[in-house]
Write an enzyme that holds these catalytic residues in place. Sequence first.
Site, short mmCIF file in Angstrom:
data_model
loop_
_atom_site.label_atom_id
_atom_site.label_comp_id
_atom_site.label_asym_id
_atom_site.label_seq_id
_atom_site.Cartn_x
_atom_site.Cartn_y
_atom_site.Cartn_z
N CYS A 108 -2.12 8.76 4.36
CA CYS A 108 -1.94 8.19 2.96
C CYS A 108 -3.51 8.43 2.37
O CYS A 108 -3.50 8.34 0.95
CB CYS A 108 -1.52 6.73 2.59
N GLU A 160 0.96 -1.28 0.11
CA GLU A 160 0.03 -0.22 0.08
C GLU A 160 0.77 1.26 0.04
O GLU A 160 1.65 1.38 1.07
CB GLU A 160 -0.89 0.00 1.16
#
Length: 488
Positions: free
Chosen positions: A288, A254
């Site tokens: 994020c 990720e």
Amino acid sequence: MSDTPTPYTGFDRMPLAGEWRHGSSGSVLTDSNPYSGEVLAEIPLAGSTDVDLAYRAAREAQREWAQTGPEGRAAVFERAAGIIMKRADEFADWLTREIGATRDRAGVEVAITAAVTAAAAGHTAEVVDTVGTDVPDKENRVYRKPAGVVTVISPWNFPMYLSNRSVAPALALGNAVVLKPAEDSPVTGGLLLAKVYEEAGLPTGLLSVVVGRGRDVGDHLVQHEIPRVISFTGSTSVGRGIAPKAGLKKLALELGGNGPLVVLNDADLERAVECAVFGSYYHQGQICMATNRVIVDASVYYEFVDRFVERARALRTGDPREASTQIGPVISRRQLNGIQEKVVESVAGGAKVLLAGEPTGPTGLVLPPHVLLGDNYVTTAAEEVFGPVATLIRAHDEADALRIANDTMYGLSSGVFTRDVERGLRFAQQVEAGMTHINDTTVHDDVHAAFGGEKASGIGRFGGKWVADDFTTHHWISIQHKPRPLVF
């Protein structure tokens, strides 16, 4: 007698191969509070020999752990979840001191860390799928087996949760884990979790924590022949470097994001502004899935901008230990410099600054919220900022908003606001992202969600029912119940 447990100590050492010891690299990490500058721990760092030691012990411990029954493994995670909640105040305090998390945000992270730990208990049962066949008297079964040894490399921004969302299910599925937390969060990203699992009765050697500098141990962790899976959460640039070095290992990555939040012309503006401000500035924007860009339909753009700036200006900055603080320090001087450089570049590229301010606090790392007006190509819109900066972008109409949202190399989290849910669903299905939220913030804390990205935001999914795919292999076994003729 108080029910408050004795706080964990001994964070100058790390658990390697079943023993808490100093790293052997010869260098020392000073772990400090980003707000006050207080030194929290001095940690002799690990080197490549420590990585070897951890992997060898993990391989040996994993073989026995994989044979442990589901109930025995599940009990460890049930106990661990209870320990996390019993020590919630202790862990929240560490998050505030080590990474500058505000009190409320620290409490949220502890709660979701406990939740993902408890959920891991459900991954311990053996999974067998029956597959159809056209061969008479034959049966096909597919057994899900642990991959073996899993390497977890985690970031500093949500360190306890982002480490444990991989560590807990990987262990529950019968694997061993070698965890490397970020250098800015060695305690909350790894050492606290090791203490929890030790107290919960996890067999020794199954979880090692390697506190070391990426340049010293990173390649060795990824290229080593023992681990079968690399689970990494972090920047796209580092993730791109991992992929070619990992060889034939399974990867779960990720990576970075550039979250667009789109406000259509029929949106509830009050709710859209509330969620856009939250998504832009929660944990100083160091997430994020943060709302990096707010894309607003031209018909409501100016009203939205006025409301957004008013709400952002009212956010309270300061000491993250104070209950009233909403924006605390960014993690480091390096991070602050990078954020400020992006703002300067954006202004040079034509962006207009509506709200700004100079850093404050004892270490000078508390950056007030910034609001910029710009197009999709100014630096703060084109790149992941990872700071308390929002860029508001005007779109001509819905089609233009979709074009702008997708005009990025990233594809992690996104959002769209409209009073028409079906319209929102049609829009969401065209967004190039791993996650799209309708009438909600782009920053999500649902432990059942399948976090993951498209394009340069990564591969694989973290969480939910898909988590087992990353940490297991499939073993096809066929059974011929009655002999059948074989014809050459």
